[in-house]
Design an enzyme around this catalytic site. Structure first.
Site, PDB file in Angstrom:
ATOM      1  N   CYS A  14       0.816  -1.212   0.000  1.00  0.00           N
ATOM      2  CA  CYS A  14       0.000   0.000   0.000  1.00  0.00           C
ATOM      3  C   CYS A  14       0.845   1.254   0.000  1.00  0.00           C
ATOM      4  CB  CYS A  14      -0.936  -0.003   1.212  1.00  0.00           C
ATOM      5  SG  CYS A  14      -2.240  -1.223   1.058  1.00  0.00           S
ATOM      6  N   HIS A  15       1.807   1.337   0.947  1.00  0.00           N
ATOM      7  CA  HIS A  15       2.610   2.552   1.033  1.00  0.00           C
ATOM      8  C   HIS A  15       4.094   2.248   1.167  1.00  0.00           C
ATOM      9  CE1 HIS A  15      -1.470   3.421   2.674  1.00  0.00           C
ATOM     10  NE2 HIS A  15      -1.407   4.331   1.714  1.00  0.00           N
ATOM     11  N   GLY A  16       4.453   0.961   0.979  1.00  0.00           N
ATOM     12  CA  GLY A  16       5.882   0.618   0.931  1.00  0.00           C
ATOM     13  C   GLY A  16       6.563   0.476   2.260  1.00  0.00           C
TER      14      GLY A  16
END
Lengths: 189, 422
Positions: A153-155
């Site tokens: 999703c956001h690493g």
């Protein structure tokens, strides 16, 4: 309507300032206190009925059999509605986890505090950033830069002990309450 | 600013609110100062008791609705889950189920009080009719609520009562299909009954507000049926009626608690603990006790449509009661002839209730028909005629006159001495 005879004023009848609290004040106070206890007792069943019911609580603890999980394999079980990652760590993964300088971690936690038996890693598979399920359970999944789990999703990157190493997540993957009921079985929750 | 007069309350915050929305003034006028005839007996407490029952039913119903599932596949099971798994679920369910019965007990006593003391007569006609509307809404709500557990009686009671509408020619069958949402009582029916069962209590609440508003316009009736003549005939609502009603409510709660904790299924039917089976009809389909008199009237008429019209007619007759009774005297206390017929009506209602619980066989059929005949005779023939023919007993001059010496004429504004021994 016509005015009515009224035996008393609107409130306590103690002479102002002079005689102290009257019998009426005492009775009002004690009645109010008993009334408050009554209201609380009556309200409690309504409020408590909204707490988790017995069937929900029964699923609050589950038994998981670890015997079929080979070294290097991971399983995901559902517990309290959430995924729980259980990984049978290899010696290499355990070593990687222990070698890390704990002081440099965003959420400092040594590896031995996160496991009961070093080869079994049990964590709630919910990214501590905004709640996605990190990849890394399947052999084909990306593992991130630290050989653990990677949240697409956001690493966020997690290491072989599930600790946050890179990315926006603030905390390590949560280790839930569990206990070994035998060498190959745990009771989760 | 709106406040040109001196502040009414000591607390400045209360005054600030009150000058913008006079709720405190209203509450003070309606529930503190409101003059209540000083001779009302405990039968006058049943309005307040009914009000408390409505609050209890809404509160328990709300938390039960959080756990109940209105789908035929799992409805019965969801109720059992409430009974077994939900914290205090057993208590909330039994309070709600027995509460329905308690609510009807209170309302029936309240209604018969009105019949005896002429509380339906001018100027309280609208007050009375609002009460009949509340009774109808309660019946609809209770009927639909009983369907929700989806037991055998739930299903078959729903089937019988919804089938009644097929008695109407031409429109009957389409209406029944429309009510069912299908070709028999099934999931669509259950779902819509749940939605309506949730809604109607709030409609009841609104009509109760109107009912109390109408009451406060005319003032309360009293056992003598004569108007209060001045402050010597009344007492302020607070503390006299607040405490008297409070005490009555406590006694009622003891009676209620006896059922909830010691006989929670006494007023129910064991067959409703059997999950609904559309292919098996129970041997004796019976509605809950509060519907039994109407059920008896329904079955008394051999014709299908006739029975339905009679059943609805039994309530319609209550609606127009203020115009059926021609007596100019309110209270049965001063109506020596009618008073006896009142008790016959009470007995007749109990007989109808008993007959409603019996199977449709002799001698119950004949007794039910006689009882039904008396019911309509009482309202449609006896009341109009007797009012004109009866010679009432002489009414006292005022409420306090029979009690106080010297004619009960106390100077206006004088305070009765409280708590002093005579």
């Amino acid at each position: 309507m016509a005015t009515t005879t009224h035996p008393s004023g609107t409130g306590a009848h103690a002479a102002p300032g002079g005689e102290g609290p009257s019998r009426r004040d005492f009775l009002y106070l004690t009645t109010a206190a008993v009334g408050a206890v009554g209201v609380a007792s009556a309200a409690w069943p309504f409020i408590d009925s909204m707490n988790p019911a017995a069937d929900t609580l029964a699923l609050a603890s589950i038994d998981v059999d670890l015997a079929p999980v080979q070294e290097g394999q991971a399983i995901t079980v559902t517990w309290r509605g959430k995924p729980v990652f259980i990984r049978h760590r290899t010696a290499k993964e355990i070593e990687e986890a222990r070698k890390v300088n704990v002081a440099e971690l965003r959420d400092p936690e040594p590896d031995d505090k996160r496991v009961k038996k070093p080869q079994w890693l049990v964590m709630v598979g919910v990214c501590t950033h905004l709640g996605c399920i990190p990849l890394g359970q399947k052999p084909t999944d990306p593992r991130g830069d630290y050989d653990g789990w990677f949240c697409p999703c956001h690493g966020s990157h997690y290491d072989t002990a599930g600790r946050i190493r890179k990315g926006p997540a603030p905390a390590n993957l949560v280790v839930p309450q569990y206990a070994f009921t035998s060498d190959t079985q745990i009771k989760l929750g | 600013m709106a406040q040109g007069h001196t502040a009414k309350f000591q607390n400045p915050v209360v005054n600030w609110i009150d000058s913008r929305l006079p709720i405190f003034t209203m509450l003070n006028h309606e529930y503190n100062e409101y003059p209540m005839p000083k001779n009302v007996n405990y039968l006058w407490a049943f309005g307040a008791i009914a009000g408390i029952m409505l609050v209890i039913m809404i509160a328990t119903g709300l938390v039960l609705a959080m756990q109940y599932a209105a789908n035929t596949a799992i409805a019965f099971e969801s109720v059992e889950r409430i009974m077994r798994d939900v914290n205090y679920g057993w208590l909330l369910r039994y309070v709600h189920a027995n509460g329905a019965s308690m609510f009807f007990i209170a309302v029936y006593i309240h209604l018969f009080r009105g019949l005896y003391y002429g509380s339906y007569k001018a100027p309280r006609e609208i007050l009375w009719m609002l009460g009949v509307v509340i009774l109808l809404l309660m019946m609809a709500t209770a009927f639909m609520g009983y369907v929700l557990p989806w037991g055998q009686m739930s299903f078959w009671g729903a089937t019988v009562i919804t089938n009644l509408f097929s008695a109407f020619p031409i429109v009957g069958d389409p209406i029944v299909t429309w009510l069912w949402g299908g070709f028999s009582v099934d999931n669509p029916t259950l779902n819509r009954f749940f939605a309506l069962h949730f809604l109607l209590p709030f409609v009841i609440l609104a009509v109760v507000v109107l009912h109390v508003a109408a009451l406060h316009v005319s003032g309360s009736n009293n056992p003598l049926g004569i108007e209060p003549k001045g402050p010597q005939d009344t007492v302020p609502f607070n503390p006299y009626v607040t405490l008297k009603d409070g005490f009555a409510i406590v006694v009622f709660m003891i009676f209620y608690a006896a059922f909830v904790f010691f006989a929670p299924n006494f007023m129910g039917h064991p067959d409703n603990y059997i999950p609904a089976n559309p292919l098996v009809t129970p041997a004796h389909i019976v509605p809950e006790w509060y519907f039994l008199p109407f059920y008896a009237i329904l079955r008394a008429i051999p014709d299908k449509l006739g029975g339905v019209l009679a059943m609805f007619g039994a309530i319609a007759v209550l609606f127009v009661l203020p115009w059926l009774d021609t007596s100019r005297v309110r209270s049965c206390k001063f109506r020596p002839i009618y008073r006896q017929f009142f008790w016959v009506l009470v007995f007749d209602s109990l007989v109808l209730g008993y007959i409603g619980s019996r199977p449709a066989e002799q001698p119950y059929i004949l007794i039910g028909q006689i009882a039904t005949a008396y019911y309509f005779f009482h309202f449609l023939i006896l009341l109009p005629i007797l009012g004109k023919l009866e010679r009432p007993s002489p009414l006292p001059a005022s409420i306090s006159e029979p009690v106080l010496k010297g004619g009960g004429r106390v100077a206006a504004g004088a305070h009765a001495k409280p708590m002093e021994k005579a």
